[in-house]
Write a protein that holds these residues in place. Structure first.
Motif, short mmCIF file in Angstrom:
data_model
loop_
_atom_site.label_atom_id
_atom_site.label_comp_id
_atom_site.label_asym_id
_atom_site.label_seq_id
_atom_site.Cartn_x
_atom_site.Cartn_y
_atom_site.Cartn_z
N LEU A 198 0.83 -1.20 0.00
CA LEU A 198 0.00 0.00 0.00
C LEU A 198 0.87 1.26 0.00
O LEU A 198 0.60 2.23 -0.73
CB LEU A 198 -0.93 0.01 1.21
CG LEU A 198 -1.76 1.28 1.41
CD1 LEU A 198 -2.66 1.54 0.20
CD2 LEU A 198 -2.60 1.17 2.69
N THR A 199 1.93 1.25 0.81
CA THR A 199 2.84 2.40 0.86
C THR A 199 3.48 2.66 -0.51
O THR A 199 3.54 3.80 -0.98
CB THR A 199 3.96 2.15 1.90
OG1 THR A 199 3.36 1.95 3.18
CG2 THR A 199 4.91 3.34 1.96
N VAL A 200 3.93 1.59 -1.16
CA VAL A 200 4.53 1.73 -2.49
C VAL A 200 3.51 2.24 -3.50
O VAL A 200 3.80 3.14 -4.30
CB VAL A 200 5.12 0.39 -2.97
CG1 VAL A 200 5.64 0.51 -4.40
CG2 VAL A 200 6.24 -0.05 -2.05
N ASN A 240 -2.22 2.25 10.73
CA ASN A 240 -2.74 3.62 10.80
C ASN A 240 -2.75 4.19 9.38
O ASN A 240 -1.79 4.81 8.92
CB ASN A 240 -1.88 4.48 11.72
CG ASN A 240 -2.52 5.84 12.01
OD1 ASN A 240 -3.28 6.35 11.19
ND2 ASN A 240 -2.22 6.40 13.15
N ILE A 241 -3.85 3.93 8.66
CA ILE A 241 -3.94 4.30 7.26
C ILE A 241 -3.78 5.81 7.06
O ILE A 241 -3.11 6.26 6.13
CB ILE A 241 -5.29 3.85 6.66
CG1 ILE A 241 -5.37 2.33 6.60
CG2 ILE A 241 -5.51 4.45 5.28
CD1 ILE A 241 -4.49 1.70 5.54
N VAL A 242 -4.41 6.59 7.94
CA VAL A 242 -4.35 8.05 7.80
C VAL A 242 -2.91 8.54 7.89
O VAL A 242 -2.46 9.38 7.10
CB VAL A 242 -5.22 8.74 8.87
CG1 VAL A 242 -5.08 10.26 8.78
CG2 VAL A 242 -6.68 8.33 8.71
N LYS A 243 -2.15 8.00 8.83
CA LYS A 243 -0.75 8.39 9.00
C LYS A 243 0.09 8.00 7.79
O LYS A 243 0.90 8.79 7.30
CB LYS A 243 -0.18 7.72 10.26
CG LYS A 243 1.26 8.11 10.56
CD LYS A 243 1.75 7.44 11.84
CE LYS A 243 3.21 7.80 12.11
NZ LYS A 243 3.70 7.14 13.36
N VAL A 244 -0.12 6.77 7.31
CA VAL A 244 0.62 6.30 6.13
C VAL A 244 0.32 7.18 4.92
O VAL A 244 1.22 7.59 4.18
CB VAL A 244 0.24 4.83 5.80
CG1 VAL A 244 0.84 4.40 4.47
CG2 VAL A 244 0.72 3.90 6.91
N PHE A 245 -0.95 7.53 4.75
CA PHE A 245 -1.36 8.34 3.60
C PHE A 245 -0.78 9.75 3.68
O PHE A 245 -0.14 10.22 2.74
CB PHE A 245 -2.89 8.42 3.54
CG PHE A 245 -3.42 9.32 2.45
CD1 PHE A 245 -3.49 8.86 1.15
CD2 PHE A 245 -3.84 10.61 2.75
CE1 PHE A 245 -3.98 9.69 0.15
CE2 PHE A 245 -4.32 11.44 1.75
CZ PHE A 245 -4.39 10.98 0.45
N ILE A 246 -0.99 10.41 4.81
CA ILE A 246 -0.55 11.81 4.95
C ILE A 246 0.97 11.91 4.85
O ILE A 246 1.50 12.81 4.18
CB ILE A 246 -1.05 12.39 6.28
CG1 ILE A 246 -2.58 12.54 6.24
CG2 ILE A 246 -0.41 13.75 6.56
CD1 ILE A 246 -3.21 13.01 7.53
N LYS A 247 1.67 10.98 5.49
CA LYS A 247 3.14 11.02 5.48
C LYS A 247 3.68 10.98 4.06
O LYS A 247 4.59 11.73 3.71
CB LYS A 247 3.68 9.84 6.29
CG LYS A 247 5.20 9.75 6.29
CD LYS A 247 5.67 8.52 7.06
CE LYS A 247 7.19 8.37 6.98
NZ LYS A 247 7.67 7.16 7.68
#
Length: 487
Positions: A289-291, A413-420
């Motif tokens: 997901l991060t990639v 923590n999807i929100v943190k991963v997305f915003i970061k």
């Protein structure tokens, strides 16, 4: 079919998309000049009207059965897919035929409208691209898409001297069906698939229940609502009498559509592996997901910047000087395009974790916002209102997607991963835009506007990619993840 890596799948699809986009752009360029803004706006408004309802056939069915097929490779899912899609094909064809018999909504001939509906709905009902994507082996899709795109262009050129909106609709419908048939024929099991189609018609006539009908319908409604707030803009502009503005808006949105095809292709390539990892290992899921968020952000910013800094050049080449009034609307839609790319990883995650009902509510909210906004503001601000309400609808979707994922996945923590990830890439984009704009101020009085736009685009992309490379925001392990095959 031999399973291949995400990178190779994307390359095959990218080649096909580039070929089809180039051919489509050339054909549209010819057509827009031949028909003029008003007729061009009408034919695209009609196509958009039909397209709003096509997700009832293909969106939910391809998503649901791809998700199930990715888990077990059971070909019964293909049979169930045809059972659902061919039923919807019959129902939609009947509804549209009745509607256009009594409606005078478009000045296009009755015969052309009904034939187009039959062809386009049937092409969606037998479209098996999702099978190749589920098996992560999309080479044949690329070949078929490229071949039919070239055939479509050849037909446009042959019929150009006598081109009318009706003839254009026939050509589009025919090549769509041809593409779907070719995708079946190139597979070794093509006889089995054609047998499934025949058996499905028999099953429908016997009123046999369809397994998974309601989950598929929920996903289909999500796709329908999503297209409602995207495609209804053109329909409403025509409804309120803004035919010229509909032509301008159609040209701007055609450019965005060309970009959307790249995003949709990438999303369909990424989704099967995301489904597999979520069902096997949550940490592999987070890694992918991060990639995918980084890839979506990178492509979104590059494409948005390229079009923004060369907007006049692109509009002039594709549609001619008559359509330069579309540039302000195009710039608004580019912001919407960027948000759609940011949302790519989130959309795939919602499918992977099975949050279909929640996503339906999110798209319903966005569609309601769009339709109400269009009814209120289009009479006063015409095409600008349509573009802004679509932008606000996409913002609603991304916010709701984050909320749903945050509540549905407790281990990440999807929100943190997305915003970061997104904020860092946006910062690089802003820096690249700032430097490019400063450079533009120095050169704008000395260079031809088109040459300047080409230089600006090159400078923007170079600066953005340089910032990504020196910051190492996309690492070698992340690149290798895209290169390997997930078992």
């Amino acid at each position: 079919m031999k399973r291949i890596s995400i990178f190779k799948n994307f390359n095959y699809n990218l080649v096909a998309v580039l070929v089809s986009n180039a051919v489509f752009a050339f054909g549209i360029s010819i057509l827009s000049r031949k028909l003029g803004p008003v007729a061009f706006g009408e034919v695209n408004s009609f196509i958009a009207f039909i397209a709003m309802f096509l997700p009832l056939i293909i969106h939910g069915s391809s998503t649901y059965y791809m998700r199930e097929y990715s888990k077990n490779d059971n070909e019964e899912e293909i049979k169930r897919f045809f059972n659902y899609t061919l039923l919807l094909f019959i129902l939609l064809t009947l509804v549209f035929s009745i509607f256009f018999t009594f409606s005078k909504m478009y000045e296009i001939s009755m015969l052309a409208k009904i034939i187009y509906v039959i062809l386009i709905c049937f092409s969606q009902a037998i479209d098996l691209q999702w099978v190749y994507r589920a098996k992560e082996a999309t080479q044949k899709i690329a070949i078929c898409l490229s071949v039919t795109s070239v055939i479509n262009l050849c037909l446009v050129l042959v019929f150009l001297p006598v081109m009318t909106p009706e003839i254009y609709l026939y050509l589009v419908g025919f090549t769509k069906v041809l593409n779907s048939v070719l995708i079946i024929i190139v597979e070794k099991s093509y006889r089995k698939y054609f047998t499934f189609i025949i058996l499905s018609f028999t099953s429908i006539l016997k009123f046999k229940p369809i397994k998974g009908f309601f989950p598929v319908l929920i996903l289909s409604l999500s796709g329908l609502l999503n297209l409602v707030y995207i495609k209804s803009d053109l329909v409403m502009l025509s409804y309120f009498g803004f035919d010229l503005e509909a032509g301008y808006y159609s040209s701007a949105y055609t450019i965005i559509t060309l970009v959307f095809i790249i995003r949709a292709t990438l999303l369909s390539v990424l989704m099967p592996s995301l489904i597999k990892t979520y069902n096997k290992n949550i940490f592999d899921f987070q890694e992918r997901l991060t990639v995918y968020l980084k890839v979506g952000a990178t492509l979104g910013i590059i494409v948005t910047g390229l079009i923004y800094f060369s907007n006049e050049l692109i509009v002039s080449i594709l549609f001619g000087q008559l359509y330069l009034e579309a540039i302000p609307v195009l710039n608004i839609l580019l912001i919407m395009n960027l948000i759609v790319f940011f949302n790519m990883g989130l959309s795939a995650s919602l499918v992977a974790i099975g949050k279909d009902k929640e996503f339906l509510f999110a798209t319903l909210l966005a569609a309601t916002l769009n339709i109400v906004g269009n009814f209120i503001f289009i009479p006063y601000f015409n095409m600008y209102a349509a573009a802004i309400t679509t932008l606000l609808s996409e913002l609603t979707i991304i916010i709701m997607s984050l909320i749903i994922l945050h509540q549905g996945i407790y281990d990440i923590n999807i929100v943190k991963v997305f915003i970061k990830n997104i904020i860092q890439f946006c910062l690089f984009g802003f820096i690249a835009v700032f430097i490019t704009v400063v450079e533009q101020q120095y050169l704008q009085d000395t260079l031809n506007v088109y040459i300047l736009q080409i230089i600006n685009s090159i400078i923007f992309v170079s600066i953005f990619m340089f910032l990504i490379l020196i910051s190492k925001k996309i690492t070698k392990p992340e690149i290798s993840l895209l290169m390997r095959v997930y078992k």
